[in-house]
Scaffold this motif. Structure first.
Motif, PDB file in Angstrom:
ATOM      1  N   CYS A   1       0.623  -0.979   0.112  1.00  0.00           N
ATOM      2  CA  CYS A   1       0.040   0.125   0.050  1.00  0.00           C
ATOM      3  C   CYS A   1       0.945   1.450   0.307  1.00  0.00           C
ATOM      4  O   CYS A   1       2.272   0.762   0.100  1.00  0.00           O
ATOM      5  CB  CYS A   1      -0.944  -0.083   1.054  1.00  0.00           C
ATOM      6  SG  CYS A   1      -0.161  -0.311   2.699  1.00  0.00           S
ATOM      7  N   PRO A   2      -0.063   2.318  -0.306  1.00  0.00           N
ATOM      8  CA  PRO A   2       1.400   3.487   0.329  1.00  0.00           C
ATOM      9  C   PRO A   2       1.564   3.950   1.337  1.00  0.00           C
ATOM     10  O   PRO A   2       1.117   3.096   2.200  1.00  0.00           O
ATOM     11  CB  PRO A   2       0.514   4.567  -0.655  1.00  0.00           C
ATOM     12  CG  PRO A   2      -0.951   3.861  -1.474  1.00  0.00           C
ATOM     13  CD  PRO A   2      -1.203   2.611  -0.855  1.00  0.00           C
ATOM     14  N   THR A   3       2.555   4.912   1.541  1.00  0.00           N
ATOM     15  CA  THR A   3       3.281   4.940   2.555  1.00  0.00           C
ATOM     16  C   THR A   3       2.352   5.720   3.092  1.00  0.00           C
ATOM     17  O   THR A   3       2.268   6.059   4.721  1.00  0.00           O
ATOM     18  CB  THR A   3       4.603   5.438   2.472  1.00  0.00           C
ATOM     19  OG1 THR A   3       4.505   6.507   1.811  1.00  0.00           O
ATOM     20  CG2 THR A   3       5.589   4.966   2.367  1.00  0.00           C
ATOM     21  N   ASP A   4       1.211   6.905   2.145  1.00  0.00           N
ATOM     22  CA  ASP A   4       0.307   7.491   3.246  1.00  0.00           C
ATOM     23  C   ASP A   4      -1.273   6.883   3.774  1.00  0.00           C
ATOM     24  O   ASP A   4      -1.967   7.714   3.776  1.00  0.00           O
ATOM     25  CB  ASP A   4       0.176   9.402   2.797  1.00  0.00           C
ATOM     26  CG  ASP A   4      -0.912   8.822   1.153  1.00  0.00           C
ATOM     27  OD1 ASP A   4      -0.463   7.624   0.802  1.00  0.00           O
ATOM     28  OD2 ASP A   4      -0.587   9.517   0.663  1.00  0.00           O
TER      29      ASP A   4
ATOM     30  N   ALA B   1      -0.368   1.737   6.386  1.00  0.00           N
ATOM     31  CA  ALA B   1       0.741   1.514   6.172  1.00  0.00           C
ATOM     32  C   ALA B   1       1.195   1.588   7.537  1.00  0.00           C
ATOM     33  O   ALA B   1       2.411   1.660   8.547  1.00  0.00           O
ATOM     34  CB  ALA B   1       1.980   3.346   5.524  1.00  0.00           C
ATOM     35  N   ARG B   2       0.120   2.483   8.461  1.00  0.00           N
ATOM     36  CA  ARG B   2       0.078   2.407   9.974  1.00  0.00           C
ATOM     37  C   ARG B   2       0.643   1.254  10.873  1.00  0.00           C
ATOM     38  O   ARG B   2       0.204   1.496  12.604  1.00  0.00           O
ATOM     39  CB  ARG B   2      -0.378   3.801  10.710  1.00  0.00           C
ATOM     40  CG  ARG B   2       0.030   5.157  10.579  1.00  0.00           C
ATOM     41  CD  ARG B   2      -0.523   6.371  11.004  1.00  0.00           C
ATOM     42  NE  ARG B   2      -1.640   6.304  10.617  1.00  0.00           N
ATOM     43  CZ  ARG B   2      -2.442   6.985  10.223  1.00  0.00           C
ATOM     44  NH1 ARG B   2      -1.651   7.353   8.914  1.00  0.00           N
ATOM     45  NH2 ARG B   2      -4.400   7.184   9.123  1.00  0.00           N
TER      46      ARG B   2
ATOM     47  N   GLY C   1       7.590   5.637  -1.735  1.00  0.00           N
ATOM     48  CA  GLY C   1       5.702   6.117  -1.586  1.00  0.00           C
ATOM     49  C   GLY C   1       4.845   4.508  -0.756  1.00  0.00           C
ATOM     50  O   GLY C   1       4.127   4.538  -1.243  1.00  0.00           O
ATOM     51  N   LEU C   2       5.813   3.078  -1.087  1.00  0.00           N
ATOM     52  CA  LEU C   2       5.300   2.133  -0.667  1.00  0.00           C
ATOM     53  C   LEU C   2       5.777   1.283   0.042  1.00  0.00           C
ATOM     54  O   LEU C   2       6.695   1.853   0.629  1.00  0.00           O
ATOM     55  CB  LEU C   2       5.102   1.279  -1.998  1.00  0.00           C
ATOM     56  CG  LEU C   2       4.852   1.751  -3.412  1.00  0.00           C
ATOM     57  CD1 LEU C   2       4.550   0.686  -3.996  1.00  0.00           C
ATOM     58  CD2 LEU C   2       3.107   1.966  -3.002  1.00  0.00           C
ATOM     59  N   THR C   3       4.979   1.196   0.957  1.00  0.00           N
ATOM     60  CA  THR C   3       5.278   0.297   1.858  1.00  0.00           C
ATOM     61  C   THR C   3       4.260  -1.238   2.178  1.00  0.00           C
ATOM     62  O   THR C   3       3.888  -1.400   1.164  1.00  0.00           O
ATOM     63  CB  THR C   3       4.935   0.932   3.324  1.00  0.00           C
ATOM     64  OG1 THR C   3       5.623   0.398   4.143  1.00  0.00           O
ATOM     65  CG2 THR C   3       3.338   0.614   3.789  1.00  0.00           C
TER      66      THR C   3
ATOM     67  N   ARG D   1       3.170  -4.255   4.811  1.00  0.00           N
ATOM     68  CA  ARG D   1       2.467  -5.415   5.724  1.00  0.00           C
ATOM     69  C   ARG D   1       2.040  -6.329   5.744  1.00  0.00           C
ATOM     70  O   ARG D   1       1.756  -6.775   4.706  1.00  0.00           O
ATOM     71  CB  ARG D   1       1.526  -3.959   6.679  1.00  0.00           C
ATOM     72  CG  ARG D   1       2.004  -2.633   6.911  1.00  0.00           C
ATOM     73  CD  ARG D   1       2.927  -2.553   8.034  1.00  0.00           C
ATOM     74  NE  ARG D   1       3.468  -1.234   8.160  1.00  0.00           N
ATOM     75  CZ  ARG D   1       4.077  -0.695   8.073  1.00  0.00           C
ATOM     76  NH1 ARG D   1       5.447  -1.605   7.085  1.00  0.00           N
ATOM     77  NH2 ARG D   1       4.934   0.543   8.183  1.00  0.00           N
TER      78      ARG D   1
ATOM     79  N   SER E   1      13.386  -6.144   7.192  1.00  0.00           N
ATOM     80  CA  SER E   1      12.345  -6.143   7.890  1.00  0.00           C
ATOM     81  C   SER E   1      12.067  -6.609   9.157  1.00  0.00           C
ATOM     82  O   SER E   1      10.835  -5.236   9.755  1.00  0.00           O
ATOM     83  CB  SER E   1      10.774  -7.035   8.084  1.00  0.00           C
ATOM     84  OG  SER E   1      11.108  -8.235   8.077  1.00  0.00           O
TER      85      SER E   1
END
Length: 305
Positions: free
Chosen positions: A170-173, A177-178, A253-255, A257, A303
């Protein structure tokens, strides 16, 4: 009833839509092509072509006939390639089939390393949908296939290579991402990209959603997980995919999880039960397995906090 040469002539006429074009392609005379068509029509008892504006349009029966004969041409090409290898002094070959995820995430590095180490070995790679990958191994047109989430085929041996974790890219924003891990419920209302329900991987992802009482309804459907990851990388949506596909697509811009479910993707190598593996094929499977282990170890180490 038909021999391979006659089928080859029909194939050429279908390709060029004229007997003249087929004759030039096959190095034959135009009357010979026409005579062959008439002879085959007589033998089969139905027309093969319809003439439309000086073009020969194949009938539905002709297209069905040629579709069924395609494996014969593939086998012929494989024999011809083998003869060329022997003539040029090549001492071996490895014919590989793979689904798109593995062709992108692992095989380029394995093939390049193998070619450097064994430059005298001819290597070929076919990237296909899962069902087609299984078929080319069963038909003897590939020595080994690599793919995710196999299902039982009596003619094939399956060698486990690795168990891949499911992840959410998903995008980091994104709010996702949280999170320490993502569940199917967290994806409710998110624009989802993913494999279609019509294929095996899509069904597996859907099952993981159903276990949480959720429906799996991707807004954008793909055949392969690497394609889903790439679409997220272009700035649209989120995806549940295997960890290799996610990390290949990962960029600023991506992360990624962890996806919290029982979902796992088994990466396997498939070979034909009735065929003794060549030394080159066994060696390539070992190189592939080692590369997967290395990539996963690197990913998991990166990671860690």
């Amino acid at each position: 009833m038909l021999n391979l040469r006659q089928l080859e002539i029909l194939r050429a006429v279908v390709q060029f839509r004229t007997t003249v074009g087929a004759a030039e392609q096959l190095g034959m005379s135009q009357p010979s092509i026409s005579n062959t068509i008439r002879h085959v029509e007589t033998v089969l008892g139905f027309p093969l072509f319809e003439r439309q504006s000086n073009r020969l349009v194949p009938t539905e029966e002709t297209l069905i006939l040629l579709e069924e004969s395609e494996p014969l041409f593939m086998l012929r090409d494989a024999v011809n390639q083998r003869a060329a290898d022997l003539r040029m002094g090549r001492i071996g070959r490895v014919r590989i089939a793979s689904t798109a995820e593995i062709s992108e995430a692992v095989l380029p590095r394995v093939i390049a390393g193998y070619a450097r180490q064994y430059p005298q070995i001819q290597i070929s790679l076919e990237t296909r949908p899962l069902e087609s990958v299984l078929q080319v191994v069963e038909n003897g047109l590939a020595d080994v296939a690599f793919f995710i989430s196999a299902y039982d085929r009596q003619a094939l041996d399956f060698q486990p290579v690795a168990e891949l974790r499911a992840v959410c890219i998903c995008p980091t924003d994104s709010p996702l991402a949280r999170l320490d891990s993502v569940t199917p419920r967290d994806l409710d209302g998110q624009p989802l990209v993913g494999p279609r329900l019509a294929n095996r991987v899509g069904m597996m992802i859907a099952d993981s959603f159903h276990e949480c009482g959720m429906d799996y309804r991707p807004s954008i459907e793909t055949r392969f997980m690497n394609a889903a990851s790439r679409i997220v990388g272009e700035g649209w949506g989120v995806a549940v995919v295997d960890e290799l596909s996610a990390h290949v697509a990962l960029r600023p811009g991506l992360t990624v999880r962890p996806f919290q479910s029982k979902l796992r993707f088994n990466l396997v190598a498939a070979t034909l039960k009735t065929k003794t593996l060549s030394r080159q094929t066994r060696r390539f499977i070992k190189a592939f397995s080692d590369q997967v282990t290395t990539q996963l170890d690197e990913m998991h180490a990166a990671s860690l906090p």
